[in-house]
Design an enzyme around this catalytic site. Structure first.
Site, PDB file in Angstrom:
ATOM      1  N   TYR A 155      12.126  -3.957  -7.082  1.00  0.00           N
ATOM      2  CA  TYR A 155      10.921  -3.855  -7.911  1.00  0.00           C
ATOM      3  C   TYR A 155       9.890  -2.817  -7.445  1.00  0.00           C
ATOM      4  O   TYR A 155       9.358  -2.068  -8.253  1.00  0.00           O
ATOM      5  CB  TYR A 155      10.252  -5.237  -7.999  1.00  0.00           C
ATOM      6  CG  TYR A 155       8.869  -5.213  -8.596  1.00  0.00           C
ATOM      7  CD1 TYR A 155       8.699  -4.943  -9.950  1.00  0.00           C
ATOM      8  CD2 TYR A 155       7.740  -5.428  -7.811  1.00  0.00           C
ATOM      9  CE1 TYR A 155       7.422  -4.902 -10.516  1.00  0.00           C
ATOM     10  CE2 TYR A 155       6.470  -5.388  -8.369  1.00  0.00           C
ATOM     11  CZ  TYR A 155       6.311  -5.130  -9.710  1.00  0.00           C
ATOM     12  OH  TYR A 155       5.070  -5.079 -10.264  1.00  0.00           O
ATOM     13  N   CYS A 209       0.837  -1.192   0.000  1.00  0.00           N
ATOM     14  CA  CYS A 209       0.000   0.000   0.000  1.00  0.00           C
ATOM     15  C   CYS A 209       0.872   1.242   0.000  1.00  0.00           C
ATOM     16  O   CYS A 209       2.069   1.166   0.231  1.00  0.00           O
ATOM     17  CB  CYS A 209      -0.877   0.042   1.244  1.00  0.00           C
ATOM     18  SG  CYS A 209      -1.911  -1.410   1.433  1.00  0.00           S
TER      19      CYS A 209
END
Ligand code: SF4
Length: 500
Positions: A273, A19
């Site tokens: 990533y 999130c």
């Protein structure tokens, strides 16, 4: 005929981002700034988002205003009237969500959560995952607590609300001293904006200034969109408090969650990533670290063309662009003839795409998302640089796509180690059985055979740490690669553990 739609997340077959959190105190455009901040953090969660603001009513009472929904920030806040009519006030927090704990289908789980309790209003946004939430939730339920959501974040709210202390900051400190795992929080109260980061510092969180207003964000790219100035990172185990006094003086108030200073354990996957390359996290630019991963990969695992021609280095756009840049520049530096090319074109306009019944979802997913530039690949030795392989199905289909362009050879280089273990700190990997590295027991040659490429190499955990470490390799969590979890974890933990 059954209609079927394909919704593709940002990266196919990548761990899903947890999130993103944002907070602002002291701005007349607090909700609009939060909206832009959430835009910049969209990559951290695309399932739902929300903003809570604090305004003062005609009786001089503070009022919390909420707007949240499922979808992208641009969809949920598509009607600009919401900023003038609903989300008024000078302070706000916002949240982008990808579900980690709690059902992704439940609207109730969309954050920020808002409660009204003994000491007033409180709204909270959480990035990360608590490792002892299951046990704490059970204790709370046994004591009579009634949960509204299936999210671990609600455990923190209950702990705060049940505290006997008479000061909200002390209540938050008390609650956070009971929870374990990964959390970056932005909390809005009637008179404060509070940010907190877990003692290991798994996830990034920074504080900045926008004129006189204070801002918090998961990543600094959310400051850049606002032209806010980065001040510093919120330290692991720190609670930063912004109130009227801080707003006037400009001097941030800071407290520790508890006395113990724990070793830092930053999530190394943020560099590989998750985070945007234009962000600054854990003391470094993500771009620099991602390039270095590519450079170490080239030093350890170079590819040469057998006929002395230039090898063609391509990335899987967008997430491995930076690692591919690093890989090719290091090949050049070491005298390996090479050229960086754009060999895969990614469509950015997929949205929800209709697929024919019976079509293999993943296969069409890859074809809808990627195509090759055949002239670049034909007859060449191609090195495909990617940041990670999760299930391997997408990599296999990308290889098949590239083969249609008739390259001489295909080599894959991965700028991280094989993913072997689940993450308990807020990343959503598929089940252990679905991880391709696990399926083949970590045998890289077997994965290469499955992918049907000429060679496949990953970084080892030590090589990855060599790339991202300037001071202490112990400062990173590498558990999904190494299985060394920095905290006690509940191996019975499942994403749906809290389903009602
Ligand atoms: S287990 Fe992997 S993804 Fe999870 S926090 Fe550790 S390094 Fe990051």
């Amino acid at each position: 005929m059954n209609k079927s739609f394909l919704s593709l997340p940002q990266g196919i077959d990548k761990p899903k981002c947890h999130c993103g959190v944002f907070g602002i105190y002291g701005s007349v455009n607090a909700s609009l700034h939060t909206y832009y901040g959430l835009h910049a953090l969209q990559h951290r969660g695309q399932e739902a988002c929300g903003i809570v603001t604090k305004s003062i009513n005609e009786k001089n009472h503070s009022v919390f205003n909420v707007h949240k929904g499922e979808g992208l920030v641009s969809e949920v806040f598509g009607d600009s009237k919401v900023f003038k009519r609903v989300l008024t006030g000078n302070s706000a927090i916002g949240h982008n969500r990808y579900s980690t704990t709690g059902s992704s289908n439940s609207r109730k789980n969309i954050q920020p959560f808002v409660v009204n309790y003994r000491l007033g209003n409180l709204a909270i946004g959480h990035n990360g995952n608590l490792t002892n939430a299951k046990a704490l939730r059970k204790e709370l339920v046994d004591e009579g607590a009634i949960f509204q959501t299936t999210s671990d974040t609600e455990v923190i709210l209950h702990l705060i609300a049940r505290s006997k202390l008479d000061n909200q900051v002390d209540q938050i400190k008390e609650a956070l001293s009971k929870v374990e795992g990964a959390y970056c929080l932005t909390i809005l109260t009637d008179d404060k904006l509070i940010a907190a980061r877990d003692p290991y510092g798994f996830r990034p969180l920074s504080v900045g200034k926008l004129n006189n207003a204070f801002v918090f964000a998961s990543e600094t790219c959310a400051f850049d969109i606002l032209q806010a100035k980065f001040i510093r990172e919120v330290e692991p185990g720190e609670i930063v408090i912004i109130d009227e006094e801080v707003f006037e003086s400009g001097e941030i108030k800071s407290e520790r969650i508890n006395g113990n200073i724990l070793p830092e354990k930053h999530c190394v996957f943020e560099y590989i990533y998750f985070s945007r390359p234009d962000s600054f996290i854990f003391g470094h630019n993500v771009d620099k670290m991602r390039r270095r991963l590519g450079k170490v990969l080239a030093r350890k695992y170079p590819v040469r063309d057998n006929d002395g021609e230039k090898v063609i280095v391509i990335s899987v756009p967008d997430s491995s662009n930076t690692a591919a840049l690093g890989y090719q520049s290091e090949l050049e530096k070491n005298g390996v003839p090479s050229k960086l090319e754009i060999g895969l074109i990614r469509s950015h306009y997929i949205g929800r795409t209709f697929i024919q019944p019976g079509q293999e979802k993943r296969e069409i997913g890859v074809r809808i998302k990627f195509n090759t530039v055949k002239g670049v690949l034909e007859g060449r030795t191609v090195v495909l640089v990617d940041d990670s392989i999760v299930r391997g199905t997408t990599s296999k289909q990308l290889v098949n796509l590239i083969k249609e362009a008739n390259p001489k050879e295909i080599h894959i280089r991965i700028s991280s180690p094989p993913i072997m273990h689940p993450c308990y700190y807020g990343m959503d990997f598929p089940s252990r059985e679905e991880l391709v590295a696990n399926k083949f027991n970590g045998d890289i040659d077997k994965i290469r055979e499955y992918l049907e490429v000429d060679s496949l190499e990953y970084l080892t955990t030590d090589e990855m740490l060599e790339a991202v470490t300037e001071v202490n390799p112990e400062n990173y969590c590498t558990a999904c690669f190494s299985g060394n979890y920095p905290t006690k974890v509940d191996s019975t933990f499942k994403k749906e553990i809290y389903e009602l």
